[in-house]
Each structure stands twice: as structure tokens, then as C-alpha cells.
Write a protein that holds these residues in place. Sequence first.
Motif, PDB file in Angstrom:
ATOM      1  N   THR A  33       0.841  -1.202   0.000  1.00 14.22           N
ATOM      2  CA  THR A  33       0.000   0.000   0.000  1.00 14.22           C
ATOM      3  C   THR A  33       0.875   1.251   0.000  1.00 14.22           C
ATOM      4  O   THR A  33       0.631   2.197  -0.757  1.00 14.22           O
ATOM      5  CB  THR A  33      -0.928  -0.004   1.224  1.00 14.22           C
ATOM      6  OG1 THR A  33      -1.690  -1.202   1.209  1.00 14.22           O
ATOM      7  CG2 THR A  33      -1.844   1.201   1.211  1.00 14.22           C
ATOM      8  N   VAL A  36       2.411   1.684  -3.455  1.00  7.37           N
ATOM      9  CA  VAL A  36       1.454   2.189  -4.445  1.00  7.37           C
ATOM     10  C   VAL A  36       1.271   3.697  -4.289  1.00  7.37           C
ATOM     11  O   VAL A  36       1.282   4.448  -5.266  1.00  7.37           O
ATOM     12  CB  VAL A  36       0.105   1.448  -4.326  1.00  7.37           C
ATOM     13  CG1 VAL A  36      -0.989   2.169  -5.076  1.00  7.37           C
ATOM     14  CG2 VAL A  36       0.237   0.032  -4.836  1.00  7.37           C
ATOM     15  N   LEU A  40       2.202   6.537  -7.078  1.00  5.15           N
ATOM     16  CA  LEU A  40       1.172   7.453  -7.578  1.00  5.15           C
ATOM     17  C   LEU A  40       1.575   8.910  -7.400  1.00  5.15           C
ATOM     18  O   LEU A  40       1.377   9.729  -8.286  1.00  5.15           O
ATOM     19  CB  LEU A  40      -0.155   7.189  -6.872  1.00  5.15           C
ATOM     20  CG  LEU A  40      -0.901   5.939  -7.298  1.00  5.15           C
ATOM     21  CD1 LEU A  40      -2.130   5.738  -6.427  1.00  5.15           C
ATOM     22  CD2 LEU A  40      -1.316   6.044  -8.754  1.00  5.15           C
TER      23      LEU A  40
END
Length: 181
Positions: A33, A36, A40
Motif C-alpha cells: 500500500t 502504491v 502514484l
Amino acid sequence: MRHESRRMKRMARSHKRKKTSGMNLTSLMDVFTILVFFLLTNTSSNEALEPPKVITLPDSVVETKPRETVTLMVTDEEILVESNSVVATSEVLESEEIIIEAIKQAMIAEMGKAIGVAQASAEAEAEEEGTEGEVQPEPPEVNILADRGIPFSLLKKVMSSCTEAGYTKVSLAVIQKASQG
């Protein structure tokens, strides 16, 4: 009867081992998580200059990305240096002077930032090339964001004021479109 009870005991031990050998995926999911979110946030900030919605930049086939330096924006209403309003655009258009003193003074005030960025850029290039010794700093640089409808006489006055303030490297921001050929 006795044979089955041994088998039952073995199966019971086997089930106990399988339950304890399970893998805890919670910490692994936390790491993914975070990874990611990191990807991003870093992939969305590729643009060094984000023009405001009031400015429509001209198109170009240039392939080099702009460097992060002092930014000067020319809108229909005002001229901004680093998002600080300096002078009204109509005032500059009506002026007979080629060098606008308000722009020149605002650019001189931002000189420290421009030299710091130029020095960091020169050091990074020297490090990539593997050269050692004294690094020659690049001249201060300014990025100008101007709407494509701005008259050239206004742009000429802005660029002249920047060069008079010591910014010898002037870049005009454009929108990159697909290269031809």
C-alpha cells in the motif's frame, strides 16, 4: 480399531502443523500500500511547470523538459513573478519603456533562488559526468509562461526586463505535442 486411532492421531498432528505454518500477510499488504501511494505521487508530478487555467500555452515539438527555476507568468490582467503580482499587463502595454522597472526589481529579488537552482543543476551534471574540481555555475534562468494570444511587444518588454536583471537564460513555456517526422 487401534490402527485407526494411530491414523487419527497422525491426522490431528498434521492439521495442527498446517494451522501454525500460515503466513501473516498484513505487514506485506501495508508495504505494498505504501509502495502504491509512493508511485502514484511521484508519477503524477512529472510536469515541472503547471500553467494556470487562464493561460493557454503555445504548442511546440520541443523534447527537453523545463528545469525548475524562477517562474514569470503573463496573464491578460497582470504579470506575476513566483505567483506574486508585480504589475498590471495593461500598464506594461501602455508604457513606452522597453525595460519595466517593477519586473526588473522583482526578478532581482528572486536572484538567490535562481542562482541556487543553477548551482545545484551544474553540480548534478558534473556528478553525472564524473568530473571533479570547481563547478562553473550556470547563469540564472527564468521560465516565462505566457498565453499564446499575448502580443510580442509585451513579451519583448518582459524578456528585456529579465535580461536587464541578470537573467541571461530565458525559456518560454510551451505545450509539447507529438513530434513530426
